[in-house]
Write a protein that holds these residues in place. Sequence first.
Motif, PDB file in Angstrom:
ATOM      1  N   VAL A 198      -2.756  -4.117  12.486  1.00 15.72           N
ATOM      2  CA  VAL A 198      -1.945  -3.106  13.177  1.00 15.72           C
ATOM      3  C   VAL A 198      -0.640  -2.858  12.428  1.00 15.72           C
ATOM      4  O   VAL A 198      -0.242  -1.703  12.209  1.00 15.72           O
ATOM      5  CB  VAL A 198      -1.666  -3.547  14.630  1.00 15.72           C
ATOM      6  N   VAL A 199       0.038  -3.943  12.041  1.00 13.87           N
ATOM      7  CA  VAL A 199       1.318  -3.788  11.331  1.00 13.87           C
ATOM      8  C   VAL A 199       1.109  -3.088   9.994  1.00 13.87           C
ATOM      9  O   VAL A 199       1.836  -2.148   9.644  1.00 13.87           O
ATOM     10  CB  VAL A 199       1.994  -5.160  11.132  1.00 13.87           C
ATOM     11  N   ALA A 200       0.104  -3.535   9.242  1.00 14.04           N
ATOM     12  CA  ALA A 200      -0.159  -2.909   7.938  1.00 14.04           C
ATOM     13  C   ALA A 200      -0.580  -1.448   8.117  1.00 14.04           C
ATOM     14  O   ALA A 200      -0.105  -0.564   7.391  1.00 14.04           O
ATOM     15  CB  ALA A 200      -1.240  -3.687   7.192  1.00 14.04           C
ATOM     16  N   GLY A 201      -1.453  -1.185   9.092  1.00 11.43           N
ATOM     17  CA  GLY A 201      -1.923   0.181   9.326  1.00 11.43           C
ATOM     18  C   GLY A 201      -0.808   1.107   9.752  1.00 11.43           C
ATOM     19  O   GLY A 201      -0.699   2.248   9.260  1.00 11.43           O
ATOM     20  N   TYR A 202       0.045   0.648  10.669  1.00 12.73           N
ATOM     21  CA  TYR A 202       1.156   1.491  11.114  1.00 12.73           C
ATOM     22  C   TYR A 202       2.119   1.762   9.970  1.00 12.73           C
ATOM     23  O   TYR A 202       2.643   2.879   9.823  1.00 12.73           O
ATOM     24  CB  TYR A 202       1.892   0.814  12.277  1.00 12.73           C
TER      25      TYR A 202
ATOM     26  N   ILE B 201       0.835  -1.210   0.000  1.00 16.05           N
ATOM     27  CA  ILE B 201       0.000   0.000   0.000  1.00 16.05           C
ATOM     28  C   ILE B 201       0.867   1.256   0.000  1.00 16.05           C
ATOM     29  O   ILE B 201       0.567   2.238  -0.693  1.00 16.05           O
ATOM     30  CB  ILE B 201      -0.948  -0.014   1.217  1.00 16.05           C
ATOM     31  N   VAL B 202       1.977   1.228   0.769  1.00 10.15           N
ATOM     32  CA  VAL B 202       2.881   2.386   0.813  1.00 10.15           C
ATOM     33  C   VAL B 202       3.503   2.635  -0.560  1.00 10.15           C
ATOM     34  O   VAL B 202       3.579   3.783  -1.028  1.00 10.15           O
ATOM     35  CB  VAL B 202       3.982   2.157   1.866  1.00 10.15           C
ATOM     36  N   ILE B 203       3.959   1.567  -1.224  1.00  7.27           N
ATOM     37  CA  ILE B 203       4.529   1.713  -2.565  1.00  7.27           C
ATOM     38  C   ILE B 203       3.488   2.280  -3.522  1.00  7.27           C
ATOM     39  O   ILE B 203       3.774   3.160  -4.343  1.00  7.27           O
ATOM     40  CB  ILE B 203       5.063   0.361  -3.074  1.00  7.27           C
ATOM     41  N   PHE B 204       2.253   1.779  -3.406  1.00  9.49           N
ATOM     42  CA  PHE B 204       1.176   2.258  -4.267  1.00  9.49           C
ATOM     43  C   PHE B 204       0.927   3.750  -4.048  1.00  9.49           C
ATOM     44  O   PHE B 204       0.847   4.535  -5.000  1.00  9.49           O
ATOM     45  CB  PHE B 204      -0.095   1.456  -3.977  1.00  9.49           C
ATOM     46  N   MET B 205       0.811   4.173  -2.795  1.00  3.21           N
ATOM     47  CA  MET B 205       0.543   5.571  -2.489  1.00  3.21           C
ATOM     48  C   MET B 205       1.701   6.475  -2.892  1.00  3.21           C
ATOM     49  O   MET B 205       1.495   7.625  -3.303  1.00  3.21           O
ATOM     50  CB  MET B 205       0.251   5.719  -0.989  1.00  3.21           C
ATOM     51  N   ALA B 206       2.925   5.951  -2.794  1.00  5.81           N
ATOM     52  CA  ALA B 206       4.094   6.775  -3.132  1.00  5.81           C
ATOM     53  C   ALA B 206       4.121   7.149  -4.603  1.00  5.81           C
ATOM     54  O   ALA B 206       4.711   8.174  -4.975  1.00  5.81           O
ATOM     55  CB  ALA B 206       5.375   6.037  -2.765  1.00  5.81           C
ATOM     56  N   GLN B 207       3.489   6.351  -5.449  1.00  8.95           N
ATOM     57  CA  GLN B 207       3.525   6.631  -6.886  1.00  8.95           C
ATOM     58  C   GLN B 207       2.724   7.873  -7.262  1.00  8.95           C
ATOM     59  O   GLN B 207       2.940   8.451  -8.323  1.00  8.95           O
ATOM     60  CB  GLN B 207       3.009   5.411  -7.671  1.00  8.95           C
ATOM     61  N   PHE B 208       1.796   8.282  -6.406  1.00 14.38           N
ATOM     62  CA  PHE B 208       0.996   9.455  -6.731  1.00 14.38           C
ATOM     63  C   PHE B 208       1.833  10.733  -6.730  1.00 14.38           C
ATOM     64  O   PHE B 208       1.433  11.758  -7.291  1.00 14.38           O
ATOM     65  CB  PHE B 208      -0.191   9.582  -5.774  1.00 14.38           C
ATOM     66  N   GLY B 209       3.002  10.689  -6.073  1.00 10.47           N
ATOM     67  CA  GLY B 209       3.902  11.837  -6.130  1.00 10.47           C
ATOM     68  C   GLY B 209       4.427  12.097  -7.535  1.00 10.47           C
ATOM     69  O   GLY B 209       4.839  13.213  -7.858  1.00 10.47           O
ATOM     70  N   SER B 210       4.396  11.063  -8.387  1.00 10.10           N
ATOM     71  CA  SER B 210       4.853  11.229  -9.767  1.00 10.10           C
ATOM     72  C   SER B 210       3.823  11.948 -10.632  1.00 10.10           C
ATOM     73  O   SER B 210       4.120  12.294 -11.777  1.00 10.10           O
ATOM     74  CB  SER B 210       5.167   9.858 -10.373  1.00 10.10           C
TER      75      SER B 210
END
Length: 596
Positions: free
Chosen positions: A451-455, A158-167
């Motif tokens: 919890v791990v995924a959310g954090y 999810i973090v990798i996915f969200m990071a792509q929106f910066g492009s």
Amino acid sequence: MKLDNGIKGAYPLRPFTRLSARRHRSGQTGMLDFFRRRPRNLKDDILSGLTVALALVPEAIAFAFVAGVSPIIGLYSAFFIGLLSAIFGGRPGMISGATGAMAVVVVGLVAIHGVEYLFPTVVLCGIIQIAAGIGRLGQFIRMVPHPVMLGFVNGLAIVIFMAQFGSFKTVNDAGSLINISGPALWIMLALVALTMAIIWLLPKLTRAVPSSLVAILVVSGLSIGVNKMVPTDWAAPNQSNVLLTVGDMLKTNTMAQAATKVEKELGENVTPAAITSAMTTAAAEEGGIKAGLPIPYFLDSQYDFLPPLNFATLWIILPFALTLAGVGLIESLMTLSLIDEITETRGRGNRECVGQGLANVVCGMFGGMGGCAMIGQSLINVNSGGRGRTSGITAAVCLLLFVLVLAPWIEMIPMAALVGVMFMVVIGTFEWASLRTFGKIPKSDILVMVVVAGYTVIMHDLATAVILGVIISALIFAWQHATHLGADIKTNKQGSKVYQLHGPLFFASVASFKELFDPREDPDDVIIDFYYTRVYDQSGLEAINGLAEKYRQLGKKLHLTHLSPECRKLLDKAGDMVEVNLSEDPQYHVATERLG
């Protein structure tokens, strides 16, 4: 889901490889079938390394901006970390470089003390990591439970996915990052979709070349044509190209950073004209990613001073170095476990600690920001067929060649191609099977995963997320086993009352242990049989000691039998703290007593 033993509601032991194996046996291939086991192949390693190098460039530049240092520092860091960890690390096929997790720690040090303190901090970080490897601390990665691993992987996707929106962002006249829109957005989305389609469909036709590399080259060619043919008024604000490229991203970040700096310096006196002037100057001075060979930081004339090598400097850098070392090792070892799972091979955790440490020492000596394993790039490498150390070495060498020779060409790569590659990495990274296990597994495991995924998603801190997951899992384990302590009670031929314990005796089960006994109503001779239990800590010893004292005050004898060697050692170490009678004879004849 079922395991081979028929137990329902359990996890698949190897979620990635079982999925691939199932598709392989059925003759099916699909979008998720990225991680099929492949033998090592020199050609695949070299081509995969080239693919990874193309994806490393924008990542290294972006993380350098996050850390508050020059993009060249990020690129040099990716080169040194990637090369040395590939040679000396414990996981062939794993890619390392400058990472966001390390950049988040670095930014505080640079902001407070300056970039000059960064380099000795990275060196000290590497020394700590080498010490951890020599001390064989890498084996502690085995303590990470499977729910933590699943939460980590899903959160990371999810973090990798969200990071792509910066492009998909550009900078407006006020110096703020805004989303692109209009024709520029639709053309970019179309090329992202084309990149994903090539990566998905090409392996069905041939595996002679990595599909990711083909996708980047094809979409780059189309992008050059689009930027030449499409009207420039379709472009986003402050952009000359309709399709954003790596060079555009570098220019955008430079302008945004310049605007932020002016706003901080002028405060309430800042004006739109001052912001525009700063952005224009930054854009004009932006020289791209080309640079010369790296030199040791203590020989680099661009730094105003070098921190003195004394205890004052050590006191400043030690907290940051410890944090960097911990974050780097946790992320690297988690990546190692993930690649192990995918490739059905086993890396060497302690060697990886030493390799990462050596890479950070050299990286710090040459003015780098440090780094660790990169999960996204490692998955691209595995997906493209990279299995050996050659892939990581190739990626690092190609990255340096890009900086020295091919920088103008690399700056022409469209961000759409790299976003498409990373989106496919996200699809392959996320453990979709974990969604089907909800309702079939213990709620405590679901809690740990969430919890791990959310954090991970909220804080973007992978290392802390793993530590938090391990702590929660340990507390749940302790709570559950605290209720597993019980006793079978009987009377032997000699009239002694025998408590045969079942379950572990430790801090969480002490209360249950005390509730099992009734010293006032028990006979004069009581035996506690430890054949089916173990004493694990001082809390258990103190509970035994307190119980023995109650029986002693009532003039009764308490005997302990069938203690394991480990329990006897604990009693021996306790010395005068614990005074109990130990009976050796399992038939409960005349007891042999000794002080523990």
